[in-house]
Design a protein around this motif. Structure first.
Motif, mmCIF file in Angstrom:
data_model
loop_
_atom_site.group_PDB
_atom_site.id
_atom_site.type_symbol
_atom_site.label_atom_id
_atom_site.label_comp_id
_atom_site.label_asym_id
_atom_site.label_seq_id
_atom_site.Cartn_x
_atom_site.Cartn_y
_atom_site.Cartn_z
ATOM 1 N N MET A 79 4.763 -3.283 -0.027
ATOM 2 C CA MET A 79 5.735 -4.465 -0.375
ATOM 3 C C MET A 79 7.025 -4.347 0.537
ATOM 4 O O MET A 79 7.802 -5.235 0.301
ATOM 5 C CB MET A 79 6.002 -4.368 -1.850
ATOM 6 N N SER A 80 7.221 -3.542 1.460
ATOM 7 C CA SER A 80 8.254 -3.339 2.360
ATOM 8 C C SER A 80 8.125 -2.859 3.636
ATOM 9 O O SER A 80 8.116 -3.582 4.382
ATOM 10 C CB SER A 80 9.247 -2.202 1.702
ATOM 11 N N ALA A 81 7.581 -1.767 3.786
ATOM 12 C CA ALA A 81 7.321 -1.012 5.174
ATOM 13 C C ALA A 81 6.366 -2.107 5.858
ATOM 14 O O ALA A 81 6.244 -2.342 6.952
ATOM 15 C CB ALA A 81 6.992 0.125 5.245
ATOM 16 N N ALA A 82 5.055 -2.134 5.224
ATOM 17 C CA ALA A 82 4.176 -2.758 5.753
ATOM 18 C C ALA A 82 4.133 -4.255 6.252
ATOM 19 O O ALA A 82 3.972 -4.677 7.396
ATOM 20 C CB ALA A 82 2.437 -2.906 4.776
ATOM 21 N N PRO A 83 4.677 -5.204 5.565
ATOM 22 C CA PRO A 83 5.147 -6.365 5.912
ATOM 23 C C PRO A 83 6.111 -6.524 6.986
ATOM 24 O O PRO A 83 6.139 -7.433 7.827
ATOM 25 C CB PRO A 83 5.488 -7.103 4.672
ATOM 26 N N LEU B 148 12.672 -4.474 -0.566
ATOM 27 C CA LEU B 148 11.471 -5.293 -0.521
ATOM 28 C C LEU B 148 11.462 -6.297 0.700
ATOM 29 O O LEU B 148 12.444 -6.883 0.800
ATOM 30 C CB LEU B 148 10.739 -5.637 -1.780
ATOM 31 N N VAL B 149 10.386 -6.397 1.376
ATOM 32 C CA VAL B 149 10.416 -7.622 2.654
ATOM 33 C C VAL B 149 9.264 -8.347 2.097
ATOM 34 O O VAL B 149 7.919 -8.262 1.751
ATOM 35 C CB VAL B 149 10.298 -7.028 3.728
ATOM 36 N N GLY C 58 -6.997 -0.127 2.928
ATOM 37 C CA GLY C 58 -6.484 -0.458 4.089
ATOM 38 C C GLY C 58 -6.827 -1.782 4.820
ATOM 39 O O GLY C 58 -6.368 -2.250 5.531
ATOM 40 N N THR C 59 -8.003 -2.382 3.823
ATOM 41 C CA THR C 59 -8.327 -3.837 4.679
ATOM 42 C C THR C 59 -7.344 -4.678 4.490
ATOM 43 O O THR C 59 -7.170 -5.762 5.356
ATOM 44 C CB THR C 59 -9.637 -4.021 3.821
ATOM 45 N N ILE C 60 -6.955 -4.703 3.313
ATOM 46 C CA ILE C 60 -5.623 -5.682 2.971
ATOM 47 C C ILE C 60 -4.153 -4.793 3.247
ATOM 48 O O ILE C 60 -4.001 -3.797 2.933
ATOM 49 C CB ILE C 60 -5.669 -5.874 1.470
ATOM 50 N N ASP C 61 -3.322 -5.608 4.139
ATOM 51 C CA ASP C 61 -2.401 -4.735 4.600
ATOM 52 C C ASP C 61 -1.166 -4.677 3.675
ATOM 53 O O ASP C 61 -0.271 -3.736 3.724
ATOM 54 C CB ASP C 61 -1.975 -5.357 5.997
ATOM 55 N N PHE C 62 -0.877 -5.684 2.921
ATOM 56 C CA PHE C 62 0.360 -5.903 2.328
ATOM 57 C C PHE C 62 0.343 -6.870 1.077
ATOM 58 O O PHE C 62 -0.733 -7.620 0.921
ATOM 59 C CB PHE C 62 1.612 -5.903 3.230
ATOM 60 N N VAL C 63 1.337 -6.762 0.226
ATOM 61 C CA VAL C 63 1.498 -7.803 -0.933
ATOM 62 C C VAL C 63 2.872 -8.296 -0.863
ATOM 63 O O VAL C 63 3.815 -7.805 -0.684
ATOM 64 C CB VAL C 63 1.438 -6.836 -2.334
#
Length: 468
Positions: A377-381, A74-75, A318-323
């Motif tokens: 939690m990984s690719a998107a951030p 995770l990132v 998709g409005t929120i991009d990541f966690v």
């Protein structure tokens, strides 16, 4: 679906002889699907992803158990380490051990609450010296925007920060003051030339000052002191400034679902805007917070169950991009100050180690697959902040991996967590998703051997490089 050989995403080192490591299993997350595969690692990088049964040669081979999956590490781009200056709140060693225990292999450290804050190139050098030899996962750094440091933004970009954070409301610490909307826009005009990302704590100071702030043990009173209108007003100002300047902007820790429509509308109009939310906003609700339970206090606040459902809808659309976690621990003397008075207690939730199981437990209750959670939690951030080569199991990517048993459960015991202070609102909760191993650059993380690297944003490529 079977697996064909993946084309390289980046140059992978050629293996002469057996690979350093091969991890094989029935459920490996590749291109958004769990498939039977073998993952070969050479020189800290994924050298090959092949169908299970290929029999890739290796110095060390690991076979996943039947109940385990392999996912990219995770990132977490929103972590308050607080060292130096407030190391008694957290620190690089404890924070990064907690990260590794939770399957997080890369964090980006916020420019506060350390002393000095990361608002100058010299302060960044001080922070890097504090982190050297003390980190168990890879660590990058945000710079800070405050009213008097516009001349420092360029030097911080040159030093490799991943972007800049500012507050539109009191940050809680005097050495990191808030900026006005005019100062926000002025910073954007400087940063747009280097395509640096400006990340914003978006609550409006005027709205919050006008709200009631009683000393109270009742959570409803604290919630009323940080109304959704504060987020809506501030986010509107960020959108307007980003539209005028063309800068890249990002909304931190979105808690008010009412803001989703203006964010979506701005993006439809071409504004370069993204948004994140946090595990606590997706899982906890105002209705469940007992009087005096200041472990739940954070800013912006945890809101009601209907609002929580709205945030999940924003993620799925998709409005929120990541966690990311917004991991922000503090000693009990601050977090529990005032004997349960929400006006006195420090705000912030420590969840770096628990983010994946917290989000996954709620996601699977909603029928959302684990692959989607890992994307958030990984690719998107990783994509948004320019961490090239992280966030996927693919040829040429960093061999940062986590072995997870998604159906195994555990009960949260704050005293057993790795972050410095045993305080968490998740105490006693039963969560699904046990992280059984974490690999950094193809080697299992050893909690006695800090092997993490300090990262710089690579300006020429928009990716990241190890610090020399």
């Amino acid at each position: 679906m079977g697996l064909s050989e993946r084309m390289p995403q980046a140059a992978a080192p050629a293996a002469s002889g057996p690979h350093d490591l091969v991890v094989a299993g029935e459920r490996v997350l590749v291109d958004g699907e769990f498939i039977p595969a073998e993952v070969a690692v050479h020189g800290g990088v994924i050298a090959r992803v092949a169908p299970l049964g290929t029999g890739l040669p290796a110095v060390r081979s690991v076979r996943l158990a039947d109940d385990e999956v392999l996912i990219p590490g995770l990132v977490d781009t929103h972590v308050h380490v607080n060292e130096p200056g407030r190391t008694e709140w957290e620190g690089f060693a404890t924070a990064t051990r907690a990260a590794a225990a939770g399957g997080v292999t890369t964090i980006i450290d916020m420019p506060l609450n350390s002393i000095p804050p990361t608002t100058s190139a010299e302060a960044l050098r001080v922070k890097r010296r504090a982190a050297e030899g003390a980190v168990f996962v890879d660590v990058g750094f945000w710079g800070g925007v405050v009213p008097d440091n516009r001349a420092e933004l360029g030097p911080l970009v040159d030093e490799g920060v991943f972007g800049f954070k500012c507050f539109l409301v009191d940050s809680g610490v005097p050495e990191f003051p808030a900026v006005s909307v005019g100062e926000l826009e002025a910073a954007m005009r400087v940063l747009v030339a280097t395509d640096s990302l400006l990340i914003v704590h978006a609550e409006d100071a005027g709205v919050i000052e006008a709200a009631p702030h009683p000393h109270s043990r009742a959570y409803a009173d604290f919630l009323a002191s940080r109304p959704p209108a504060a987020e809506l007003t501030a986010i509107g100002a960020v959108i307007a400034a980003a539209e005028r300047t063309g800068a890249r902007a990002h909304i931190l820790h979105l808690s008010a679902a009412d803001a989703l429509e203006p964010i979506a509308a701005a993006r439809r109009e071409g504004v370069r805007l993204s948004a994140e939310t946090c595990p606590h906003y997706l899982t906890l609700t105002a209705e469940e917070i007992a009087p005096g339970a200041t472990a739940f206090k954070c800013c912006p606040p945890i809101r009601g169950a209907v609002n929580r459902d709205g945030l999940w809808a924003g993620l799925e659309s998709g409005t929120i991009d990541f966690v990311v976690s917004d991991h922000s621990p503090a000693p009990a003397s601050l977090k529990l100050a005032g004997h349960g008075d929400f006006a006195e207690a420090w705000g912030g939730i420590a969840s770096l180690q628990l983010g994946l199981p917290v989000v996954w437990t709620e996601a699977r209750r909603r029928g959302i697959p684990l692959a989607r959670v890992v994307e958030w939690m990984s690719a998107a951030p990783a994509r948004r902040v320019g961490l090239g080569g992280k966030g996927a199991i693919a040829t040429g990517f960093a061999a940062d991996l986590a072995v997870v048993a998604p159906d195994a459960t555990f009960t949260v015991d704050a005293a057993a967590l790795e972050h410095r202070h045993p305080i968490t609102p998740y105490e006693g909760r039963v969560l699904a998703g046990v992280v059984r191993a974490t690999y950094l650059a193809g080697t299992p993380v050893d909690p006695t051997n800090p092997r993490g690297r300090l990262l710089r944003r690579a300006q020429s490529e928009g990716g990241a490089s190890d610090e020399a």
